[in-house]
Every structure is written in C-alpha cells, then in structure tokens.
Design a protein around this motif. Structure first.
Motif, PDB file in Angstrom:
ATOM      1  N   GLU A   1      92.025  60.661  55.355  1.00  0.00           N
ATOM      2  CA  GLU A   1      93.180  60.129  56.411  1.00  0.00           C
ATOM      3  C   GLU A   1      94.219  60.981  56.637  1.00  0.00           C
ATOM      4  OE1 GLU A   1      96.085  56.931  54.418  1.00  0.00           O
ATOM      5  OE2 GLU A   1      94.079  56.275  53.861  1.00  0.00           O
ATOM      6  N   ASN A   2      94.470  61.876  55.571  1.00  0.00           N
ATOM      7  CA  ASN A   2      95.543  63.136  55.865  1.00  0.00           C
ATOM      8  C   ASN A   2      95.293  64.234  56.330  1.00  0.00           C
ATOM      9  OD1 ASN A   2      94.775  64.391  53.478  1.00  0.00           O
ATOM     10  ND2 ASN A   2      96.379  63.123  52.151  1.00  0.00           N
ATOM     11  N   GLY A   3      93.967  64.128  56.729  1.00  0.00           N
ATOM     12  CA  GLY A   3      93.593  65.584  57.222  1.00  0.00           C
ATOM     13  C   GLY A   3      93.175  66.603  56.546  1.00  0.00           C
ATOM     14  N   MET A   4      93.288  66.471  55.129  1.00  0.00           N
ATOM     15  CA  MET A   4      93.202  67.371  54.183  1.00  0.00           C
ATOM     16  C   MET A   4      91.450  67.729  54.018  1.00  0.00           C
ATOM     17  SD  MET A   4      95.741  68.732  53.146  1.00  0.00           S
ATOM     18  CE  MET A   4      97.587  68.509  52.630  1.00  0.00           C
ATOM     19  N   ARG A   5      90.822  66.928  54.268  1.00  0.00           N
ATOM     20  CA  ARG A   5      89.101  67.108  54.473  1.00  0.00           C
ATOM     21  C   ARG A   5      88.458  66.453  55.581  1.00  0.00           C
ATOM     22  NH1 ARG A   5      90.727  70.468  51.097  1.00  0.00           N
ATOM     23  NH2 ARG A   5      89.644  70.768  49.270  1.00  0.00           N
ATOM     24  N   ALA A   6      87.466  66.951  56.008  1.00  0.00           N
ATOM     25  CA  ALA A   6      86.805  66.302  57.000  1.00  0.00           C
ATOM     26  C   ALA A   6      85.234  65.878  56.538  1.00  0.00           C
ATOM     27  CB  ALA A   6      86.193  67.383  58.129  1.00  0.00           C
ATOM     28  N   ALA A   7      84.981  64.530  57.102  1.00  0.00           N
ATOM     29  CA  ALA A   7      83.760  64.128  56.512  1.00  0.00           C
ATOM     30  C   ALA A   7      82.534  65.178  56.566  1.00  0.00           C
ATOM     31  CB  ALA A   7      83.252  62.877  57.481  1.00  0.00           C
ATOM     32  N   PRO A   8      81.663  64.700  55.651  1.00  0.00           N
ATOM     33  CA  PRO A   8      81.800  64.019  54.415  1.00  0.00           C
ATOM     34  C   PRO A   8      82.296  64.428  53.414  1.00  0.00           C
ATOM     35  CG  PRO A   8      79.574  65.440  54.515  1.00  0.00           C
ATOM     36  CD  PRO A   8      80.432  65.766  55.498  1.00  0.00           C
ATOM     37  N   TRP A   9      83.087  63.475  52.920  1.00  0.00           N
ATOM     38  CA  TRP A   9      84.044  63.704  51.820  1.00  0.00           C
ATOM     39  C   TRP A   9      83.786  62.331  50.913  1.00  0.00           C
ATOM     40  CZ3 TRP A   9      86.218  67.168  49.033  1.00  0.00           C
ATOM     41  CH2 TRP A   9      87.506  66.952  48.043  1.00  0.00           C
ATOM     42  N   ASP A  10      83.501  62.668  49.714  1.00  0.00           N
ATOM     43  CA  ASP A  10      83.348  61.383  48.645  1.00  0.00           C
ATOM     44  C   ASP A  10      83.802  61.949  47.206  1.00  0.00           C
ATOM     45  OD1 ASP A  10      81.293  62.919  47.973  1.00  0.00           O
ATOM     46  OD2 ASP A  10      79.916  61.489  48.812  1.00  0.00           O
ATOM     47  N   GLY A  11      83.411  61.202  46.273  1.00  0.00           N
ATOM     48  CA  GLY A  11      83.700  61.451  44.797  1.00  0.00           C
ATOM     49  C   GLY A  11      83.043  62.472  44.356  1.00  0.00           C
ATOM     50  N   LYS A  12      81.730  62.584  44.857  1.00  0.00           N
ATOM     51  CA  LYS A  12      80.681  63.733  44.402  1.00  0.00           C
ATOM     52  C   LYS A  12      81.347  65.101  44.977  1.00  0.00           C
ATOM     53  CE  LYS A  12      75.852  64.662  43.817  1.00  0.00           C
ATOM     54  NZ  LYS A  12      75.835  64.307  42.264  1.00  0.00           N
ATOM     55  N   THR A  13      81.554  65.245  46.125  1.00  0.00           N
ATOM     56  CA  THR A  13      81.965  66.286  46.743  1.00  0.00           C
ATOM     57  C   THR A  13      83.404  66.718  45.925  1.00  0.00           C
ATOM     58  OG1 THR A  13      81.111  65.739  48.933  1.00  0.00           O
ATOM     59  CG2 THR A  13      82.500  67.588  48.686  1.00  0.00           C
TER      60      THR A  13
ATOM     61  N   ILE B   1      90.031  51.567  44.494  1.00  0.00           N
ATOM     62  CA  ILE B   1      89.460  50.225  44.432  1.00  0.00           C
ATOM     63  C   ILE B   1      88.160  50.294  45.441  1.00  0.00           C
ATOM     64  CG2 ILE B   1      89.593  47.802  44.770  1.00  0.00           C
ATOM     65  CD1 ILE B   1      92.332  48.133  43.750  1.00  0.00           C
ATOM     66  N   GLY B   2      86.873  50.142  45.344  1.00  0.00           N
ATOM     67  CA  GLY B   2      85.922  49.968  46.076  1.00  0.00           C
ATOM     68  C   GLY B   2      85.374  51.372  46.823  1.00  0.00           C
ATOM     69  N   THR B   3      86.084  52.287  46.178  1.00  0.00           N
ATOM     70  CA  THR B   3      85.502  53.772  46.838  1.00  0.00           C
ATOM     71  C   THR B   3      84.615  54.486  45.945  1.00  0.00           C
ATOM     72  OG1 THR B   3      87.458  55.179  45.814  1.00  0.00           O
ATOM     73  CG2 THR B   3      87.933  53.684  48.023  1.00  0.00           C
ATOM     74  N   THR B   4      84.316  55.730  46.185  1.00  0.00           N
ATOM     75  CA  THR B   4      83.707  56.634  45.341  1.00  0.00           C
ATOM     76  C   THR B   4      84.471  57.189  44.183  1.00  0.00           C
ATOM     77  OG1 THR B   4      83.596  58.203  47.004  1.00  0.00           O
ATOM     78  CG2 THR B   4      81.755  56.659  47.065  1.00  0.00           C
ATOM     79  N   PHE B   5      85.682  56.831  44.121  1.00  0.00           N
ATOM     80  CA  PHE B   5      86.479  57.759  43.219  1.00  0.00           C
ATOM     81  C   PHE B   5      86.985  56.903  42.219  1.00  0.00           C
ATOM     82  CE2 PHE B   5      86.978  60.037  47.148  1.00  0.00           C
ATOM     83  CZ  PHE B   5      87.360  61.274  47.022  1.00  0.00           C
ATOM     84  N   GLU B   6      86.222  55.891  41.638  1.00  0.00           N
ATOM     85  CA  GLU B   6      86.353  55.072  40.600  1.00  0.00           C
ATOM     86  C   GLU B   6      85.966  55.921  39.473  1.00  0.00           C
ATOM     87  OE1 GLU B   6      85.458  51.144  40.651  1.00  0.00           O
ATOM     88  OE2 GLU B   6      85.869  50.905  42.786  1.00  0.00           O
ATOM     89  N   ILE B   7      86.323  55.428  38.224  1.00  0.00           N
ATOM     90  CA  ILE B   7      86.221  56.363  37.119  1.00  0.00           C
ATOM     91  C   ILE B   7      84.671  56.364  36.667  1.00  0.00           C
ATOM     92  CG2 ILE B   7      86.401  56.496  34.502  1.00  0.00           C
ATOM     93  CD1 ILE B   7      89.391  55.707  34.927  1.00  0.00           C
ATOM     94  N   ALA B   8      84.069  55.230  36.767  1.00  0.00           N
ATOM     95  CA  ALA B   8      82.764  54.999  36.261  1.00  0.00           C
ATOM     96  C   ALA B   8      81.772  56.054  37.516  1.00  0.00           C
ATOM     97  CB  ALA B   8      82.251  53.661  36.401  1.00  0.00           C
ATOM     98  N   MET B   9      82.123  56.066  38.522  1.00  0.00           N
ATOM     99  CA  MET B   9      81.580  56.730  39.656  1.00  0.00           C
ATOM    100  C   MET B   9      81.562  58.390  39.476  1.00  0.00           C
ATOM    101  SD  MET B   9      81.967  54.129  43.123  1.00  0.00           S
ATOM    102  CE  MET B   9      81.601  52.727  43.032  1.00  0.00           C
ATOM    103  N   LEU B  10      83.002  58.857  39.182  1.00  0.00           N
ATOM    104  CA  LEU B  10      83.157  60.071  38.726  1.00  0.00           C
ATOM    105  C   LEU B  10      82.265  60.566  37.571  1.00  0.00           C
ATOM    106  CD1 LEU B  10      86.959  60.280  39.662  1.00  0.00           C
ATOM    107  CD2 LEU B  10      85.142  61.079  41.167  1.00  0.00           C
ATOM    108  N   ASN B  11      82.380  59.574  36.735  1.00  0.00           N
ATOM    109  CA  ASN B  11      81.592  60.115  35.434  1.00  0.00           C
ATOM    110  C   ASN B  11      80.285  60.343  35.883  1.00  0.00           C
ATOM    111  OD1 ASN B  11      81.099  60.329  32.742  1.00  0.00           O
ATOM    112  ND2 ASN B  11      80.888  58.315  32.185  1.00  0.00           N
ATOM    113  N   SER B  12      79.548  59.380  36.784  1.00  0.00           N
ATOM    114  CA  SER B  12      78.196  59.388  36.944  1.00  0.00           C
ATOM    115  C   SER B  12      77.877  60.885  38.029  1.00  0.00           C
ATOM    116  CB  SER B  12      77.800  58.351  37.632  1.00  0.00           C
ATOM    117  OG  SER B  12      77.762  57.145  37.056  1.00  0.00           O
ATOM    118  N   ASP B  13      78.945  61.344  38.652  1.00  0.00           N
ATOM    119  CA  ASP B  13      78.730  62.227  39.334  1.00  0.00           C
ATOM    120  C   ASP B  13      78.832  63.635  38.624  1.00  0.00           C
ATOM    121  OD1 ASP B  13      78.512  61.045  41.671  1.00  0.00           O
ATOM    122  OD2 ASP B  13      80.812  61.022  42.032  1.00  0.00           O
ATOM    123  N   GLY B  14      79.168  63.551  37.180  1.00  0.00           N
ATOM    124  CA  GLY B  14      78.981  64.517  36.256  1.00  0.00           C
ATOM    125  C   GLY B  14      80.496  65.184  36.002  1.00  0.00           C
ATOM    126  N   ILE B  15      81.685  64.672  36.159  1.00  0.00           N
ATOM    127  CA  ILE B  15      82.747  65.089  36.065  1.00  0.00           C
ATOM    128  C   ILE B  15      83.189  65.468  34.594  1.00  0.00           C
ATOM    129  CG2 ILE B  15      84.313  63.044  36.005  1.00  0.00           C
ATOM    130  CD1 ILE B  15      86.257  64.585  38.073  1.00  0.00           C
TER     131      ILE B  15
END
Length: 581
Positions: A189-201, A237-251
């Motif tokens: 929303e602030n234009g720092m990235r273009a889609a696709p953009w999520d917790g894994k990226t 909340i409800g996005t791909t940036f929650e702790i459990a998801m980032l952990n699953s993504d290998g952070i």
C-alpha cells in the motif's frame, strides 16, 4: 500536586468511611515460588522508540539536547540502565547513508530514483546522524532500523555501508540489534513493493540482507550473527506476516550455517487515528479491560513467539498513534494507562516495550523542542516511566512482576482496578495498586477504592512505604508527581515536591489496608522508601536513584512514628469491625 502530609490511613478515615468504600482483598504470595510471575525484568525494559527523521529533535543538532539526555539519565539512575531506544519507523525505509554528508541533520535527496509513495532513497544522512545518536546516556542499548525498502541494483552495497557506519561510530551507546525494514506488511500500500509480495518473499529478502550484513560487517567485527529482528505491526492480523507463518517460511532457519533472528519484533497501538473505526475518549483509554481486549491477539502472538525459543519484543507501541490526541494521550489518565501497560506486558514475558515518540506527538513522554510555539516540557506519561524504572531498580536485576486477581472489583470499578506484585531476590517486595476510574481535576471530594492486602505472616509487623503516582485529576496535563518528585520542564531534573514519608507497620498477619483515590496509583514497598536503595548500574557502579539526598532506608521516628502506628492499628481494627477486610 502537593499531597497532604497526613498518612493515607488518616486521610482514609477522615475523608472516606471504610463502611462505604468499595474494596477488594488481595493475598499475593510472599514467596516467588508460589506465584505466577515474569522472568527478571531487564533494567532497560521500559524503552522508547524515536522516529528516525525526528532523531535530531531529541538529541540536538550541533549542540546536544541536554533536556532529553537528562530525562533519559534520570531513568538510568532509577533502574540501573538507560531505557532501550529503538531508532525506527517509516522513515528508516527512506534513508540512505552517505559518508560525505557531514551536517547534523538529514537532507532531501535531489537525485532520488527509488520506488515508493515516499521514495526509498528520499533522505540522506551521514556520520553526524550517528554522532548525535551517541549523545544518549552511556551504555544506552540501541536497536537500529536499516532500510529494507530500497531495492536499486546497489541495495546490498547500501545496507553494508550503512550498517558498517553504525557499528563503527556508536561508541558511547551500545548497538543491540538491527531491525531490517519497518512494517513490510504495508509495503504494497505504500508503494515499496509490487505484487506479488508476502511473508515468504519478505523472508527471502530479509535473510539475504541479514546474511550480507553479518558476513561483511558483524563477523569481521567479532559480533554474533543472531543480531537481527524481523519487524511487523497491527496489520499482521490475518496476513502472511504472522509469527507462525514467518517461522514456516524459514525465517528461523540457518543460512550459510548461521541463525540470524535474535528477537521477534512486533508493533502495536492501543488506538490508531484513521485506522481504528470507533472514536476514542479518555474514559475509554482508562478502561483497563479494553487494553486486554485490544491486546488479546498479541497475547497469542507472544506465546507463539516464546514457543519458538526466541524472545518477543514490542518495539513500537503507544496509547494513540500516529501522533497522539490532545486531552487524551497527554493527560494523567494516559500515565495510569502507561504504568498498567508496562506491568501487564511484563507478566506476558515480553522482553522490552518501546513507547514511540515524535517531536510533535501528544503521546510522546516529553516534547523535546519548541513545537507549535510551545517550549519543551515533560508530559504525564514520563512519570509512569519513572515509576517503572524505580520498581525495576528496586530489585537490582531480580525484579519480577505478577498480576493479582482483581475480578472482585465490580460496579463502577469494573475494568478500573489493577494490582500487581513485585518480587526481588525471590521474595515479595512490593504491590502496585492502580485505580483508573476517571475523576477529573474539577471534581472535589473524589471517591476512593480500598485495597486490603495481606502480604503474608513472613512480613508480619514489617514497615511498608507508600509511593504515589498522582495529579489533580485524570484530565490534568500538568502537575503530575511520582514518589514525591516532579521533573523540570527547564532541564529535566527531578525535584522533591512532597517531603512526606508515608510509612506504616503491617499487622501481626502481614496485612494492611489503603484507600487509593480515583485516578491514582500507589506502590507499597516493604522495608524502605522506593528509590532510596542503592541501584547497581550495568557498568558495575551504584546510584541511589533516590528522591532524597540520603540513601539509607527512610524512617519516621519519635512522636510522629508513634502517631502513624497508632493510626494504622485503629484503621485496621475499624476495617475488620466494619467487615471491609
């Protein structure tokens, strides 16, 4: 506010008959082993965040801002370590470091080419940005925000240059960690990235930068790899940036044989203008149940974080964002909210909480420069920081906080009563009692809530000392005092505005009773006046951290002591006979 010199029990019996007072009985465990309490609180626990673009307002430009520095030094003296400072926020993702730029300040980049609603290379800083930051009290922990948003071809060169300058130039303060990027969940929303953009990226990009900074900057300097914090905020909340998801993504996985995440870092606000859909009042802020409701999701996030074995920090927090609200976040009622929030989050084993500040925010603990024609001044919130600092310093590195059950406080006091126990060296040391029922300065004959506290037979007949966090009313913008102290708007130094020592004797069972006025908080400490004991600083030296020049345990002797003891016994007897116990 000058408090009457009469003991609290005298005030209680004269102004509010015990038979009519609403009350609650509390029995904190006299021993840490019998209580559910936090881990030991770090002396720097109650920290601050400073928006990077506003750094010079707090540190000074060519000349140091002695007002800000003194206010931070006060807290260092009380707790044993300066408050942990996070230099981070939206503007960290706009900044590019240029070693040739030598001004005390930042400048607009006339050659900006990066993406973003506000470009990711729109601000230039140089060595004196770090020189100014290094003015804060000696050994101040610094969490420093690096730019993740910038993605030009030379993005790795830029982050290496910037992080290397931070490592080499912070000498008086202590670099604690790097936060790579601010709230990347908002990058679309602030234009720092273009889609696709999520917790894994994000995880991929975060890990690449962390690995590069470690291999090229930290490792050559002999520093540890677990030095980085992945940041997030309320919109997780409800996005791909929650702790459990980032952990699953290998952070939390190794990269090139190293673990890089040392802390889970999230952000939150009790209320955010333009985001929270309902209006806010001071009375809403002072309803402590609303804090628990608003923070319920984060309680789950904290548990998930701690289950990974990585500590959790709340690096950006405030009552009202982004810049507060006049007559709500700058009132004494907000100071009570702040005190409660620090103690509440301590019980969740959050390792650090940072209240975010900008130079123009009504939620900042102080205004560091002239803004809107008003000279620098201390807001009531700062007094809550002072209270927490003295509570922590009271245990010299062993302070633990437990929440006491206040479910019995009903009626008009529902959600308005909070009580906490503080332990030091494994034993009960103090109780903190908060009455946040709104009573404004214009109200005369304010009501009180009576706390009947049994501190256990192990504490029978011991002395307790009462410290007040008070003002004329919840809506007061000035006139706050803590533990008899006020902090100067001129130089930030403390002065004593109430010389009285509120000392009582516990009864033969270790019990006492005290009425806490609506919109007020007290700390009852065993054996000495809070702030009068020696506090061991992180460098091994000591400070009294006291509101008085003498550093011994204060006492009242002779006839005055006899009168206070007699009043205590009478009040306890009266309380029992009236069924208020």
């Amino acid at each position: 506010m000058l408090r009457s010199s009469c003991p609290a029990f005298v005030c209680l019996t004269v102004l509010l008959p015990l038979s009519r007072a609403q009350s609650l009985s509390l029995s904190p465990s006299p021993d840490r082993s019998g209580a559910a309490v936090s881990d030991n609180l770090d002396p720097s626990f109650a920290g601050f965040g400073i928006e990077p673009s506003n750094l010079f307002s707090f540190t000074g430009w060519n000349e140091p801002n002695e007002f800000s520095i003194q206010l931070l030094q006060n807290l260092a003296d009380y707790s044993g370590s300066p408050p942990h400072i996070r230099i981070g926020g939206n503007t960290q993702d706009y900044m590019i470091y240029d070693a040739d730029y030598e001004d005390f300040g930042w400048k607009k980049n006339s050659n900006s080419t990066a993406q973003g609603v506000i470009a990711a290379d729109s601000m230039i800083i140089g060595p004196n940005y770090l020189a100014a930051l290094d003015r804060f009290p000696k050994d101040t922990f610094i969490t420093y925000g690096l730019n993740l948003a910038y993605e030009g071809d030379d993005y790795l060169d830029h982050i290496v240059t910037h992080s290397n300058a931070v490592v080499k130039n912070l000498q008086n303060t202590r670099l604690y960690s790097f936060e790579i990027g601010n709230e990347p969940d908002l990058y679309l929303e602030n234009g720092m990235r273009a889609a696709p953009w999520d917790g894994k990226t994000f995880t991929t990009q975060f890990m690449e930068r962390a690995d590069t900074v470690y291999q090229k900057v930290l490792k050559p300097a002999g520093m540890a790899p677990t030095f980085f914090e992945p940041p997030a905020t309320a919109s997780t909340i409800g996005t791909t940036f929650e702790i459990a998801m980032l952990n699953s993504d290998g952070i939390l996985d190794r990269m090139n044989g190293e673990y890089y995440v040392g802390w889970w870092n999230q952000h939150d606000y009790f209320y955010f203008i333009g985001v929270t859909p309902t209006p806010i009042t001071l009375d809403d802020l002072m309803d402590m149940d609303q804090t628990n409701t608003q923070f319920a999701y984060w309680e789950k996030q904290v548990k998930i974080a701690l289950d990974t074995g990585v500590p959790y920090v709340l690096r950006e927090m405030s009552s009202i964002g982004p810049i507060g609200m006049h007559q709500v976040s700058d009132t004494f009622g907000a100071a009570l909210w702040t005190l409660n929030f620090f103690l509440y989050t301590a019980t969740l084993n959050i390792s650090a909480v940072h209240m975010h500040m900008t130079d123009n925010s009504n939620a900042s603990a102080w205004q560091p420069i002239n803004v809107y024609g008003k000279e620098p001044f201390v807001r009531p919130q700062y007094y809550a920081h002072a209270a927490v600092a003295q509570i922590i310093g009271n245990g010299n590195g062993t302070t633990q906080i437990g929440a006491l059950d206040v479910g019995g406080a009903g009626g008009d006091y529902t959600g308005r009563i909070r009580a906490y126990s503080a332990y030091a060296n494994s034993a009960l040391q103090a109780v903190i009692l908060i009455n946040s029922k709104q009573a404004n300065a214009s109200e005369s004959n304010k009501a009180s809530f009576t706390f009947n506290v049994n501190m256990g037979s192990a504490n029978a007949n011991k002395k307790i000392y009462i410290s007040y966090l008070t003002a004329d009313g919840a809506d007061s913008l000035t006139g706050t005092s803590w533990n008899g102290m006020s902090f100067s708007d001129e130089d930030g130094k403390a002065s004593v505005v109430d010389e009285s020592i509120y000392q009582y004797s516990l009864d033969g069972n270790g019990a006492f009773s005290i009425a806490v006025r609506d919109s007020e908080a007290v700390v009852a400490n065993i054996d000495w006046q809070l702030g009068s004991n020696k506090v061991i600083k992180v460098d091994g030296t000591t400070t009294s951290g006291s509101r008085r020049k003498n550093s011994g345990s204060p006492s009242v002797t002779g006839a005055k002591a006899a009168v206070w003891t007699a009043v205590l016994v009478s009040a306890l007897t009266l309380a029992t006979s009236l069924g208020a116990w």
